[in-house]
Design a protein around this motif. Structure first.
Motif, PDB file in Angstrom:
ATOM      1  N   LEU A 181       4.090  10.019  -7.308  1.00 36.88           N
ATOM      2  CA  LEU A 181       4.961  10.224  -8.467  1.00 36.88           C
ATOM      3  C   LEU A 181       4.165  10.663  -9.695  1.00 36.88           C
ATOM      4  CD1 LEU A 181       7.468   7.246  -8.249  1.00 36.88           C
ATOM      5  CD2 LEU A 181       8.015   9.664  -8.114  1.00 36.88           C
ATOM      6  N   LEU A 182       2.939  10.191  -9.810  1.00 32.54           N
ATOM      7  CA  LEU A 182       2.095  10.560 -10.944  1.00 32.54           C
ATOM      8  C   LEU A 182       1.534  11.966 -10.807  1.00 32.54           C
ATOM      9  CD1 LEU A 182       0.132   7.245 -11.525  1.00 32.54           C
ATOM     10  CD2 LEU A 182       1.856   8.264 -13.000  1.00 32.54           C
ATOM     11  N   GLY A 183       1.712  12.576  -9.648  1.00 29.91           N
ATOM     12  CA  GLY A 183       1.288  13.948  -9.456  1.00 29.91           C
ATOM     13  C   GLY A 183      -0.141  14.111  -8.969  1.00 29.91           C
ATOM     14  N   THR A 184      -0.711  13.075  -8.396  1.00 31.81           N
ATOM     15  CA  THR A 184      -2.063  13.195  -7.867  1.00 31.81           C
ATOM     16  C   THR A 184      -2.066  14.097  -6.642  1.00 31.81           C
ATOM     17  OG1 THR A 184      -1.772  11.206  -6.557  1.00 31.81           O
ATOM     18  CG2 THR A 184      -2.782  10.939  -8.709  1.00 31.81           C
ATOM     19  N   LEU A 234      -2.782  14.127  -3.397  1.00 36.37           N
ATOM     20  CA  LEU A 234      -3.003  13.397  -2.152  1.00 36.37           C
ATOM     21  C   LEU A 234      -2.210  14.076  -1.042  1.00 36.37           C
ATOM     22  CD1 LEU A 234      -2.533   9.753  -3.440  1.00 36.37           C
ATOM     23  CD2 LEU A 234      -4.673  10.828  -2.815  1.00 36.37           C
ATOM     24  N   PRO A 235      -2.672  13.947   0.196  1.00 33.72           N
ATOM     25  CA  PRO A 235      -1.856  14.499   1.282  1.00 33.72           C
ATOM     26  C   PRO A 235      -0.526  13.736   1.376  1.00 33.72           C
ATOM     27  CG  PRO A 235      -3.725  13.263   2.155  1.00 33.72           C
ATOM     28  CD  PRO A 235      -3.897  13.332   0.666  1.00 33.72           C
ATOM     29  N   ALA A 236       0.558  14.460   1.294  1.00 41.16           N
ATOM     30  CA  ALA A 236       1.882  13.839   1.313  1.00 41.16           C
ATOM     31  C   ALA A 236       2.293  13.504   2.741  1.00 41.16           C
ATOM     32  CB  ALA A 236       2.909  14.761   0.675  1.00 41.16           C
ATOM     33  N   PRO A 237       2.800  12.305   2.960  1.00 39.59           N
ATOM     34  CA  PRO A 237       3.281  11.931   4.296  1.00 39.59           C
ATOM     35  C   PRO A 237       4.611  12.621   4.603  1.00 39.59           C
ATOM     36  CG  PRO A 237       3.719  10.183   2.753  1.00 39.59           C
ATOM     37  CD  PRO A 237       2.931  11.218   2.006  1.00 39.59           C
ATOM     38  N   PRO A 238       5.025  12.627   5.863  1.00 42.03           N
ATOM     39  CA  PRO A 238       6.307  13.266   6.214  1.00 42.03           C
ATOM     40  C   PRO A 238       7.519  12.548   5.618  1.00 42.03           C
ATOM     41  CG  PRO A 238       5.366  12.176   8.123  1.00 42.03           C
ATOM     42  CD  PRO A 238       4.337  12.111   7.034  1.00 42.03           C
ATOM     43  N   VAL A 239       7.385  11.258   5.315  1.00 46.01           N
ATOM     44  CA  VAL A 239       8.473  10.488   4.703  1.00 46.01           C
ATOM     45  C   VAL A 239       8.298  10.561   3.189  1.00 46.01           C
ATOM     46  CG1 VAL A 239       9.481   8.186   4.482  1.00 46.01           C
ATOM     47  CG2 VAL A 239       8.528   8.928   6.664  1.00 46.01           C
ATOM     48  N   PRO A 240       9.352  10.856   2.426  1.00 47.76           N
ATOM     49  CA  PRO A 240       9.211  10.956   0.966  1.00 47.76           C
ATOM     50  C   PRO A 240       9.035   9.572   0.324  1.00 47.76           C
ATOM     51  CG  PRO A 240      11.493  11.232   1.581  1.00 47.76           C
ATOM     52  CD  PRO A 240      10.701  11.143   2.862  1.00 47.76           C
ATOM     53  N   LEU A 241       7.793   9.100   0.252  1.00 46.72           N
ATOM     54  CA  LEU A 241       7.534   7.763  -0.278  1.00 46.72           C
ATOM     55  C   LEU A 241       7.925   7.623  -1.737  1.00 46.72           C
ATOM     56  CD1 LEU A 241       4.107   6.800   1.312  1.00 46.72           C
ATOM     57  CD2 LEU A 241       6.363   5.992   1.913  1.00 46.72           C
ATOM     58  N   GLU A 242       7.851   8.713  -2.498  1.00 41.70           N
ATOM     59  CA  GLU A 242       8.229   8.589  -3.902  1.00 41.70           C
ATOM     60  C   GLU A 242       9.709   8.275  -4.066  1.00 41.70           C
ATOM     61  OE1 GLU A 242       8.021  13.015  -2.925  1.00 41.70           O
ATOM     62  OE2 GLU A 242       6.733  11.305  -2.600  1.00 41.70           O
ATOM     63  N   ALA A 243      10.513   8.602  -3.063  1.00 40.13           N
ATOM     64  CA  ALA A 243      11.947   8.309  -3.123  1.00 40.13           C
ATOM     65  C   ALA A 243      12.232   6.827  -2.879  1.00 40.13           C
ATOM     66  CB  ALA A 243      12.705   9.153  -2.112  1.00 40.13           C
ATOM     67  N   VAL A 244      11.363   6.151  -2.141  1.00 39.01           N
ATOM     68  CA  VAL A 244      11.567   4.736  -1.820  1.00 39.01           C
ATOM     69  C   VAL A 244      10.490   3.861  -2.460  1.00 39.01           C
ATOM     70  CG1 VAL A 244      12.850   5.160   0.309  1.00 39.01           C
ATOM     71  CG2 VAL A 244      10.362   5.027   0.378  1.00 39.01           C
ATOM     72  N   LEU A 261       0.820  -1.212   0.000  1.00 39.36           N
ATOM     73  CA  LEU A 261       0.000   0.000   0.000  1.00 39.36           C
ATOM     74  C   LEU A 261       0.853   1.261   0.000  1.00 39.36           C
ATOM     75  CD1 LEU A 261      -2.895  -0.998   2.407  1.00 39.36           C
ATOM     76  CD2 LEU A 261      -2.966  -0.763  -0.077  1.00 39.36           C
ATOM     77  N   ALA A 262       1.938   1.250   0.757  1.00 43.36           N
ATOM     78  CA  ALA A 262       2.817   2.418   0.780  1.00 43.36           C
ATOM     79  C   ALA A 262       3.485   2.617  -0.583  1.00 43.36           C
ATOM     80  CB  ALA A 262       3.877   2.259   1.871  1.00 43.36           C
ATOM     81  N   GLY A 263       3.851   1.524  -1.251  1.00 45.77           N
ATOM     82  CA  GLY A 263       4.432   1.629  -2.579  1.00 45.77           C
ATOM     83  C   GLY A 263       3.446   2.170  -3.605  1.00 45.77           C
ATOM     84  N   LEU A 264       2.199   1.725  -3.527  1.00 50.88           N
ATOM     85  CA  LEU A 264       1.175   2.236  -4.434  1.00 50.88           C
ATOM     86  C   LEU A 264       0.890   3.709  -4.166  1.00 50.88           C
ATOM     87  CD1 LEU A 264      -1.298  -0.769  -4.484  1.00 50.88           C
ATOM     88  CD2 LEU A 264       0.194   0.001  -6.323  1.00 50.88           C
TER      89      LEU A 264
END
Length: 55
Positions: free
Chosen positions: A28-31, A33-43, A19-22
């Motif tokens: 990354l697609l630019g939707t 959504l509220p961004a979490p404090p951890v940069p999920l797009e980096a991982v 779920l975190a990867g999705l």
């Protein structure tokens, strides 16, 4: 016995990673959504691998 306990831990952990990867992919697609404090797009890549492969 230990294998069953390990599977009980790995299932939810793999689901969370998937779920975190999705979520990172959607960021990354630019939707908008509220961004979490951890940069999920980096991982995103490692989270998807862990969520899919699991074991």
């Amino acid at each position: 016995m230990l294998s069953e306990a390990w599977d009980a831990i790995q299932g939810p952990a793999g689901g969370c990673a998937l779920l975190a990867g999705l979520y990172g992919a959607l960021l990354l697609l630019g939707t908008s959504l509220p961004a979490p404090p951890v940069p999920l797009e980096a991982v995103h890549g490692p989270l998807m691998v862990l969520g899919f492969a699991g074991r």
